[in-house]
Design an enzyme around this catalytic site. Structure first.
Site, PDB file in Angstrom:
ATOM      1  CD  GLU A   1      -8.970  -3.736   0.406  1.00  0.00           C
ATOM      2  OE1 GLU A   1      -9.567  -3.658   1.494  1.00  0.00           O
ATOM      3  OE2 GLU A   1      -8.149  -4.633   0.156  1.00  0.00           O
TER       4      GLU A   1
ATOM      5  CG  ASP B   1      -1.725  -1.245   1.394  1.00  0.00           C
ATOM      6  OD1 ASP B   1      -2.269  -1.739   0.395  1.00  0.00           O
ATOM      7  OD2 ASP B   1      -1.797  -1.752   2.531  1.00  0.00           O
TER       8      ASP B   1
END
Length: 320
Positions: free
Chosen positions: A208, A41
């Site tokens: 997401e 991420d």
């Protein structure tokens, strides 16, 4: 004489290409990264003044990489060495210093680093904020909790992304999985929510890592998301997908015109034989995309990938 002139021209062109390659850290599209590129991420930014490339990522204390040339990365100290007192109040079962999916944003001389704390399979989560005027200085100030959620909340307070609309207003997108992606207005004085949160995307099977980007050349806002399953190495099914809207609040639709609130999402990266499960993306401006993917060559290790981002004649983003 003609042949000699051609050779001279080719020599000059080759020298020019080599010079450009030493100045700019990119290849035709995907950058040739070296050094420590283990991330999950990633949030990417180039620091004002110093020109240092910084990458913040999921991990203990919130992990930090840096590069002076954009290609060779080294690991710096994490942001947190101890838990801020408020973490345990909002996410009592959080493991150690585990921090998720940061986002970095420069605004009015300050760097705003948003991040999430949570536990897998739970909506007991919180988004926090730390700030600094100099990333290289390494001194961050805890600004506390930004937004929180629990198992009765309509959203999951993870995966923050701060963006600025064409009028200069600030917005935070966040959220994940069954309850989808949400957006809320941000107060410029507190850099925290100033109103309600609105749902702008859902998708069965997982959605997401939202990122909203406004492209002034097309007049659209683009909602980038990761769909599918993350965090399973080479078995990850993450894909980078996108939709667009004329309004930052939506509706965002995919290339087929399907509203992202109804499951729409156009995939622009589903991985390949070398890289599985690309996602957790971060868009810098409108020309760079950073994300992680799982390396087949390194038994599924999550690695940083950075590419030039392009826009086709129909106004849709792509990279290769």
């Amino acid at each position: 004489m003609v042949k000699r002139s051609k050779r001279m021209v080719m020599t000059v062109l080759l020298s020019l290409l080599l010079l450009l390659g030493s100045v700019f850290p990119v290849s035709a599209s995907t950058w040739n990264l070296k050094g420590d590129t283990n991330v999950h991420d990633p949030a990417y930014i180039v620091e004002k003044g110093t020109g240092t490339h910084w990458v913040f990522s999921t991990g203990s204390g919130l992990q930090v990489l840096y590069s002076t040339d954009g290609t060779t990365y080294n690991r710096s100290l994490p942001i947190f060495t101890a838990k801020p007192a408020w973490w345990s109040s909002y996410v009592p079962n959080q493991s150690g210093l585990d921090v998720w999916a940061p986002d970095i944003f420069y605004y009015n001389g300050t760097y705003y680093l948003y991040y999430a704390i949570s536990t897998f399979g739970s909506k007991v989560s919180a988004i926090g904020l730390v700030t600094t005027t100099s990333i290289s200085g390494g001194k961050w100030t805890d600004q506390g909790m930004v937004i929180s959620s629990n198992d009765s909340s309509s959203y999951n307070a993870i995966d923050p992304n701060l963006t600025q609309d064409e009028k200069g207003n600030l917005w935070l997108t966040f959220g994940s999985w069954s309850n989808g992606i949400y957006i809320t207005a941000i107060d410029k004085s507190t850099m925290k929510p100033s109103g309600n949160a609105y749902r702008i995307a859902t998708k069965s099977g997982g959605i997401e890592a939202p990122n909203i980007v406004y492209n002034p050349n097309t007049g659209y806002y683009y909602l980038f998301v990761s769909i599918g399953k993350c965090c399973s190495g080479l078995d990850s099914t993450y894909q980078v997908a996108v939709g667009r809207s004329k309004s930052i609040l939506g509706p965002y639709v995919d290339k087929n015109g399907t509203d992202m609130k109804n499951g729409g999402a156009s995939v622009i990266d589903s991985g390949n034989s070398a890289w599985a499960g690309p996602g957790g993306q971060d868009i810098e401006g409108i020309s760079i995309i950073a994300r992680h993917a799982y390396s087949a060559a390194e038994n599924g290790a999550p690695k940083l990938l950075i590419s030039d981002l392009y826009w086709d004649s129909s106004g849709w983003p792509y990279y290769h």
